[in-house]
Design an enzyme around this catalytic site. Structure first.
Site, short mmCIF file in Angstrom:
data_model
loop_
_atom_site.label_atom_id
_atom_site.label_comp_id
_atom_site.label_asym_id
_atom_site.label_seq_id
_atom_site.Cartn_x
_atom_site.Cartn_y
_atom_site.Cartn_z
N HIS B 155 0.85 -1.19 0.00
CA HIS B 155 0.00 0.00 0.00
C HIS B 155 0.88 1.24 0.00
O HIS B 155 2.11 1.13 0.06
CB HIS B 155 -0.91 0.01 1.24
CG HIS B 155 -0.15 0.14 2.53
ND1 HIS B 155 0.26 -0.95 3.26
CD2 HIS B 155 0.29 1.22 3.22
CE1 HIS B 155 0.91 -0.55 4.34
NE2 HIS B 155 0.96 0.78 4.35
N HIS B 202 -5.73 -1.84 4.27
CA HIS B 202 -5.71 -0.69 3.36
C HIS B 202 -4.93 -1.04 2.10
O HIS B 202 -3.98 -1.82 2.12
CB HIS B 202 -5.15 0.59 4.00
CG HIS B 202 -3.80 0.46 4.67
ND1 HIS B 202 -3.25 -0.71 5.07
CD2 HIS B 202 -2.91 1.42 5.02
CE1 HIS B 202 -2.07 -0.48 5.64
NE2 HIS B 202 -1.84 0.80 5.62
N HIS B 217 4.71 7.40 2.73
CA HIS B 217 5.52 6.19 2.56
C HIS B 217 4.91 5.25 1.52
O HIS B 217 3.73 5.31 1.21
CB HIS B 217 5.70 5.44 3.88
CG HIS B 217 4.46 4.78 4.43
ND1 HIS B 217 3.64 5.39 5.34
CD2 HIS B 217 3.90 3.57 4.20
CE1 HIS B 217 2.64 4.57 5.66
NE2 HIS B 217 2.76 3.46 4.97
N HIS B 249 1.29 -0.96 14.60
CA HIS B 249 0.27 0.09 14.49
C HIS B 249 -1.00 -0.31 15.24
O HIS B 249 -1.40 -1.48 15.22
CB HIS B 249 -0.12 0.31 13.03
CG HIS B 249 0.90 1.02 12.23
ND1 HIS B 249 1.39 2.26 12.55
CD2 HIS B 249 1.55 0.67 11.09
CE1 HIS B 249 2.26 2.64 11.65
NE2 HIS B 249 2.39 1.69 10.76
N TYR B 258 9.62 1.66 9.82
CA TYR B 258 9.71 2.74 8.85
C TYR B 258 11.15 3.14 8.67
O TYR B 258 11.89 3.30 9.64
CB TYR B 258 8.90 3.96 9.32
CG TYR B 258 7.42 3.77 9.15
CD1 TYR B 258 6.83 3.89 7.90
CD2 TYR B 258 6.62 3.44 10.23
CE1 TYR B 258 5.47 3.70 7.73
CE2 TYR B 258 5.26 3.24 10.07
CZ TYR B 258 4.69 3.38 8.82
OH TYR B 258 3.36 3.18 8.65
N GLU B 268 8.23 1.42 4.15
CA GLU B 268 7.80 0.63 5.31
C GLU B 268 7.89 -0.85 4.94
O GLU B 268 7.60 -1.23 3.80
CB GLU B 268 6.33 0.95 5.67
CG GLU B 268 5.80 0.13 6.85
CD GLU B 268 4.29 0.29 7.09
OE1 GLU B 268 3.53 0.50 6.13
OE2 GLU B 268 3.89 0.19 8.26
#
Lengths: 141, 310
Positions: B155, B202, B217, B249, B258, B268
């Site tokens: 993503h 996502h 990112h 997260h 990251y 990431e």
């Protein structure tokens, strides 16, 4: 009675002279000053981090984000590529550069010179109407 | 066949300030597989378990950041349908002829409310994942899975002022679903919106930034938390600057590290999370639990993570 620690230095004499160190004087955005010994060959920001200082914010360390923007007041340096969206050619010509992308060649004096960046860090307040403008360039700050 | 319409984030094109160090980063250190190189230095990569010939493009530039993102759609008819829906929604589109981009069919290009260039395409040459489609086995030959052992492009998170506008375009026009959102706890304004076209938490997300067209990112999927730690070890070995992590997260529940490429574009590596279905409730976080939403081991608000974009 407490025993006093005894300091013993058994390190061998260096085979060759330590790398030259330049003295960097740095003024942070809040106006406080610091100075540190910069190992020759390192970018200024990396030297600051290695010296345990935090006068300039550390971001991408690759010339892309612009958060370590500074103005050089004195001293010669070599430049690495930095993003033109953060440092224009006109900026670079007057010594406005990114600390992660300049390698001091002699003692230097620099000051933080940030872009205004009001993003999510302000928790959204006014973020939609924030602009990105450099600080007032006229007069001494 | 349940996943139709937009299939996935199929391509990101990242601008780099120095192509040699960028190739070292994406090729040698991340371990992506180089599939094509152009005269101007532009270099194309795929992750090992992707079938299309490339998903990551690095392009020499005097500015860092994101050049474009592109989504693969089911077929040519879907491409026409989405083109029409964009125009009906008031989004001008630009037709890009087949072959303009290497090994790619025609594309439909438009500008997101956050200022980013976005493309849709149905056709890209497939080169496979190193295993036959017939009795494939389970692992490819040695040296196919290498570097950080990245499975695929997962993503991206893009920054701009109009997060709600970008979110609504993906929900109303492109058929995505809103999986999670981070809101200001007083104004309830959307600070970050996470949308999916698949079972992933996502496929793309948007975050509030004062300037348009920023890259927060691009993210790569790993198979396990073990591989995440292995990736972080390589970051230490090769002096790759880490922004934050390893951590997990709150939003998406993904385990994460990251770090930055040599031009300052944030990358990431990511693993875990949950399986999303369209009947899941949308998860809403707010800034009264800001740290929990961001990095849930320590519940930390990390200033550089919020402020640093390319």
């Amino acid at each position: 009675m407490p025993v006093e620690p005894r300091i013993v230095d058994q390190s061998p004499a260096p085979a060759q002279a330590a790398p030259a160190r330049h003295v960097v004087k740095l003024r942070s955005a809040d106006g406080s000053d610091c100075s540190f010994g910069q190992t020759a060959g390192l970018p200024l920001l990396h030297g600051m981090v290695a010296a345990g200082r935090s006068a300039i914010p550390v971001g991408c360390r690759g010339g892309g984000c612009g958060i370590c923007r500074v103005r050089v007041l004195a001293g010669a340096y070599a430049s690495l590529p930095m993003s033109r969206s953060r440092i224009s050619a006109a900026d670079e010509a007057v010594g406005i550069v990114l600390a992660c992308r300049i390698v001091p060649q002699e003692d230097m004096t620099v000051e933080a010179y940030p872009l205004r960046r009001d993003g999510m860090a302000t928790k959204g307040k006014n973020a939609a109407c924030a602009t990105t403008t450099p600080p007032d360039d006229k007069g001494e700050r | 066949m349940a996943i139709q319409g937009v299939l996935r984030l199929g391509e990101v094109c990242v601008r780099v300030l120095d192509i040699d160090s960028a190739r070292r980063h994406y090729g040698d250190y991340l371990g992506l597989l180089e599939t094509l190189r152009e005269q101007d230095g532009t270099t194309y990569y795929k992750a090992w378990d992707e079938h299309d010939c490339h998903s990551v493009v690095i392009r020499p530039s005097d500015q860092a950041g994101i050049e474009h993102v592109a989504f693969k759609v089911l077929d040519e008819a879907t491409l026409d349908e989405l083109d029409a829906r964009l125009q009906d929604y008031g989004v001008p589109t630009r037709a890009i002829a087949a072959g303009t981009y290497p090994r790619s069919g025609r594309r439909v290009e438009f500008t997101l409310p956050t200022g980013h260039t976005c493309q849709l395409y149905a056709i890209k040459e497939q080169v496979g994942n190193g295993m036959s489609a017939s009795n494939p086995g389970t692992v490819p030959d040695d040296d196919v899975i290498r570097g950080m052992r990245i499975v695929r492009l997962d993503h991206c998170l893009l920054g701009g002022p109009d997060v709600a506008g970008a979110r609504d375009l993906f929900l109303n026009v492109l058929g995505f679903n809103l999986t999670e959102e981070l809101q200001d706890h007083e104004s309830r304004a959307a600070l970050a919106s996470f949308v999916t076209c698949s079972n992933k938490p996502h496929d793309i997300a948007f975050v509030m930034q004062p300037e348009e067209a920023r890259l927060h990112h691009i993210s790569f999927l790993l198979e396990s938390v073990n591989d995440l730690y292995h990736a972080a070890d390589r970051m230490g070995k090769y002096d790759i600057p880490i922004d934050f992590g390893p951590n997990r997260h709150g939003i998406t529940r993904g385990a994460t590290v990251y770090f930055f490429d040599p031009s300052g574009n944030r990358n990431e590596v990511f693993t875990g999370g949950y399986v999303y279905y369209p009947d899941n409730p949308t998860l809403i976080w707010d800034t009264s639990k800001f740290g929990n939403a961001l990095f849930s081991q320590g519940n930390q608000v990390v200033p550089s993570f919020l402020e640093v974009v390319s």
